[in-house]
Scaffold this motif. Structure first.
Motif, PDB file in Angstrom:
ATOM      1  N   THR A 230       0.758  -1.157   0.014  1.00 37.45           N
ATOM      2  CA  THR A 230      -0.033  -0.001  -0.004  1.00 37.45           C
ATOM      3  C   THR A 230       0.886   1.182   0.029  1.00 37.45           C
ATOM      4  O   THR A 230       1.677   1.434   0.954  1.00 37.45           O
ATOM      5  CB  THR A 230      -0.971  -0.084   1.158  1.00 37.45           C
ATOM      6  OG1 THR A 230      -1.493  -1.195   1.569  1.00 37.45           O
ATOM      7  CG2 THR A 230      -1.889   1.105   0.967  1.00 37.45           C
ATOM      8  N   GLN A 234      -2.405   5.048  -2.626  1.00 37.71           N
ATOM      9  CA  GLN A 234      -3.186   3.952  -2.797  1.00 37.71           C
ATOM     10  C   GLN A 234      -4.067   4.236  -1.195  1.00 37.71           C
ATOM     11  O   GLN A 234      -5.300   3.722  -1.205  1.00 37.71           O
ATOM     12  CB  GLN A 234      -2.652   2.725  -2.799  1.00 37.71           C
ATOM     13  CG  GLN A 234      -1.976   2.278  -4.144  1.00 37.71           C
ATOM     14  CD  GLN A 234      -0.982   1.297  -4.321  1.00 37.71           C
ATOM     15  OE1 GLN A 234      -0.425   0.933  -3.375  1.00 37.71           O
ATOM     16  NE2 GLN A 234      -0.957   0.791  -5.611  1.00 37.71           N
ATOM     17  N   ILE A 238      -8.403   4.161  -0.509  1.00 42.02           N
ATOM     18  CA  ILE A 238      -9.051   3.385   0.453  1.00 42.02           C
ATOM     19  C   ILE A 238      -9.885   4.245   1.250  1.00 42.02           C
ATOM     20  O   ILE A 238     -11.164   4.108   1.833  1.00 42.02           O
ATOM     21  CB  ILE A 238      -8.401   2.538   1.342  1.00 42.02           C
ATOM     22  CG1 ILE A 238      -7.379   1.361   0.224  1.00 42.02           C
ATOM     23  CG2 ILE A 238      -8.884   1.728   2.510  1.00 42.02           C
ATOM     24  CD1 ILE A 238      -6.570   0.420   1.202  1.00 42.02           C
ATOM     25  N   TYR A 494      -3.671  -2.441  -0.199  1.00 42.44           N
ATOM     26  CA  TYR A 494      -4.134  -2.171  -1.472  1.00 42.44           C
ATOM     27  C   TYR A 494      -4.048  -2.884  -2.709  1.00 42.44           C
ATOM     28  O   TYR A 494      -4.744  -3.394  -3.485  1.00 42.44           O
ATOM     29  CB  TYR A 494      -3.684  -0.796  -1.838  1.00 42.44           C
ATOM     30  CG  TYR A 494      -4.753  -0.099  -3.185  1.00 42.44           C
ATOM     31  CD1 TYR A 494      -5.879   0.496  -3.019  1.00 42.44           C
ATOM     32  CD2 TYR A 494      -3.930  -0.401  -4.350  1.00 42.44           C
ATOM     33  CE1 TYR A 494      -6.334   1.045  -4.142  1.00 42.44           C
ATOM     34  CE2 TYR A 494      -4.721   0.167  -5.490  1.00 42.44           C
ATOM     35  CZ  TYR A 494      -5.839   0.848  -5.251  1.00 42.44           C
ATOM     36  OH  TYR A 494      -6.664   1.235  -6.367  1.00 42.44           O
ATOM     37  N   TYR A 513      -7.705  -5.829   0.593  1.00 43.17           N
ATOM     38  CA  TYR A 513      -8.929  -4.997   1.039  1.00 43.17           C
ATOM     39  C   TYR A 513     -10.170  -5.097   0.563  1.00 43.17           C
ATOM     40  O   TYR A 513     -11.140  -4.984   0.888  1.00 43.17           O
ATOM     41  CB  TYR A 513      -8.649  -3.309   1.132  1.00 43.17           C
ATOM     42  CG  TYR A 513      -8.997  -2.598   0.130  1.00 43.17           C
ATOM     43  CD1 TYR A 513     -10.092  -1.799   0.024  1.00 43.17           C
ATOM     44  CD2 TYR A 513      -8.206  -2.493  -1.133  1.00 43.17           C
ATOM     45  CE1 TYR A 513     -10.442  -1.080  -1.106  1.00 43.17           C
ATOM     46  CE2 TYR A 513      -8.402  -1.734  -2.306  1.00 43.17           C
ATOM     47  CZ  TYR A 513      -9.677  -0.812  -2.321  1.00 43.17           C
ATOM     48  OH  TYR A 513      -9.916  -0.116  -3.389  1.00 43.17           O
TER      49      TYR A 513
END
Length: 585
Positions: A230, A234, A238, A494, A513
């Motif tokens: 991640t 990114q 989220i 991610y 995720y």
């Protein structure tokens, strides 16, 4: 002994102890029969292991003994036990008929083991007590072609602590474990613990995984590279998704942003990992979260290191009773034995804490962050037992307090800890990995949210990441979150974690995720709509003595019936489905 307003205090004065050269003291059992009861008495002992457990008097179940604050890292084992939960609070409680008391360790918790026994032919009473260790030992096996002879080697020096217990009683006509939790909570407030400001909404704790190290080849030459699970950009995507789906309260914990990623080297010098983002990117991400009112805790290990970069294994590491450097390994989940193929890690000894935290504060200041999360401080203790510089666990306990105090006395405004022990509670703003469960496979009579009854309303807390602890079903996690008044916690990446399957990071197989997003958001709104967050958990009881049927009450008057059975149950004229709950008032 001295009387107090609540009972009495008992102290072992270290300077008064005399021992003979040929009979050194190893431990002392402190008032083992105080509060003992006969087979004619009813009641139980309360042990704050995991979330908390009960063992009934006269049940035939004994508690063989467990160190407070977890096992000694310096006495690491090659085999992992199934029971990995800590006794995180320095007390036990005893209910005898209608009365009861708590026994609180005021000094020396790091050197204590708790034991409890039911009646036996040799000792026909129920009794529970602390064993205080004056010396630490380690097992050595003399092996011949015919036999194996185990011998315990003890430290030459002994602890210099004055061990102090306070026994607290109450004038209530009837006492139960909820009352005992309130008694200890009041004790903490008397000691100066200040409740932290808390959200009125359910808090969504999100641990994000950043960089990780993997082995690659360049022109046939193996090299270590940093991959990305991640990045900061990114992570923003989220967060934007969560806020657009009306997740109102979020706290972000970020692992792997520096020094080779998730399993990093000593942070006395911080190098931002470009695979995740530069220092400017970290600062911008923190400002982005602050603009949305989201808490942000960059995470690091304080005393656990996976290489000797900026760290001397010879001079700074914890050592065993045999004076060897402690080298620890991950456990293989299939065999429960140490996996020698994984990267070893080392533990910083307590005498270096003060020097290291000064250096960390200096380099961390350049990151322009006023919050921090420490993965390994406040939840485990180690001694170091080389003769010329013996360090006992009680000294590490005090050194840990000094580190946390120094953080808050500098520019750090909020600290996140993982499953904090009693000695660290006053420094915590947010906590994750606080167990909502009791030990597995142990002869206990019930699991209770004792830890949560104590700390509810003092700081924000959440359980283990739901997608990482697969020992329990998803619905069990949901019910336990309601029962314990906990916040939610997930660990996400991610990027898909398929690339980590052939690395030492394969334990993150379930963090992608998108596989969890919809379910997590729905769970957030389901629990948040109950309106129990922002209100303290004040009562917990088993309905009709059934440990699978629970009634919890919050300070705002909300009571919730929780059914852990596989059958529908009728409560107060309403049906509660199997493995579900119902708000009853």
């Amino acid at each position: 002994y001295s009387l107090t307003d609540y009972g009495f205090e008992a102290k072992i004065i270290n300077a008064s102890i005399v021992e003979k050269n040929n009979a050194p003291i190893i431990y002392i059992d402190f008032l083992p029969f105080f509060g003992s009861s006969t087979e004619k008495d009813s009641g139980y002992v309360v042990i704050p292991e995991g979330s908390g457990i009960l063992i009934n008097h006269n049940s035939g179940k004994n508690y063989a003994g467990k160190r407070l604050y977890g096992p000694d890292i310096a006495n690491s084992k090659e085999t992992k036990t199934n029971d990995s939960l800590n006794i995180s609070l320095p007390l036990f409680g005893v209910k005898q008929n209608d009365g009861g008391f708590i026994s609180v360790i005021k000094n020396g918790g790091g050197m204590a083991t708790f034991l409890a026994q039911n009646p036996s032919s040799s000792t026909p009473v129920n009794f529970s007590y602390y064993r205080f260790h004056y010396r630490e030992g380690q097992l050595y096996e003399f092996v011949t072609w015919r036999t194996v002879q185990p011998v315990t080697i003890w430290t030459k020096y002994f602890s210099l602590e004055d061990y102090t217990l306070e026994y607290r009683f109450t004038d209530q006509e009837k006492v139960d474990y909820t009352d005992m939790a309130n008694m200890y909570r009041e004790y903490l407030l008397e000691q100066g613990l200040t409740p932290k400001t808390q959200s009125s909404e359910l808090l969504f704790n999100l641990t994000l995984l950043g960089g990780y190290e993997y082995l690659s080849t360049t022109l046939g030459i193996p090299t270590n590279k940093i991959g990305t699970l991640t990045s900061f950009e990114q992570a923003k995507k989220i967060i934007d998704e969560l806020t657009s789906d009306n997740v109102a309260a979020i706290s972000v914990l970020y692992q792997g942003w520096m020094n080779d990623g998730i399993r990093h080297y000593s942070p006395v010098k911080i190098k931002n990992e470009k695979a995740v983002g530069s220092r400017c990117d970290l600062i911008a991400f923190g400002e982005y979260l602050a603009g949305k009112g989201i808490g942000f805790y960059p995470e690091m290990n304080f005393n656990t290191y996976y290489t000797d970069k900026n760290f001397s294994k010879k001079n700074d590491s914890v050592r065993t009773v045999f004076a060897t450097v402690v080298e620890s390994y991950r456990f293989n989940p299939a065999t429960l034995r140490a996996d020698w193929t994984t990267t070893p890690y080392y533990t910083l000894r307590a005498t270096e804490f003060d020097r290291v935290i000064d250096k960390i504060l200096k380099t961390y200041a350049k990151q322009k962050q006023t919050t921090i999360s420490l993965l390994d401080l406040g939840n485990a203790l180690s001694g170091s037992y080389r003769n010329k510089d013996t360090i006992f666990r009680s000294q590490t306990e005090e050194a840990s307090r000094i580190v946390l105090e120094k953080l808050l006395n500098e520019y750090i405004e909020a600290i996140n800890l993982h499953n904090p022990s009693g000695y660290a509670l006053e420094y915590v703003t947010n906590a994750v990995d606080v167990s909502m469960f009791g030990p597995q496979g142990k002869a206990i009579d019930a699991t209770i949210p004792f830890y949560q009854l104590v700390v509810s309303g003092l700081f924000e807390y959440a359980g283990d990441a739901i997608n990482m602890l697969d020992l329990y079903s998803y619905q069990t996690h949901v019910l336990k979150t309601i029962e314990t008044g906990s916040n939610l916690h997930f660990t996400w990446s991610y990027e898909d974690t398929l690339n980590t399957t052939k690395t030492e990071y394969n334990n993150y197989y379930s963090t992608y995720y998108k596989n969890w997003y919809e379910k997590a958001v729905n769970t957030y709104h389901e629990i948040n709509d109950l309106g129990i967050h922002g209100a303290r958990l004040i009562d917990h009881e088993f309905v009709n003595g059934n440990t699978k049927l629970v009634l919890v009450t919050y300070e705002n008057g909300t009571s919730i019936f929780i059914n852990y059975t596989n059958n529908k149950v009728n409560y107060s004229g309403s049906d509660v489905p199997a493995m579900s709950y119902k708000v009853v008032s």
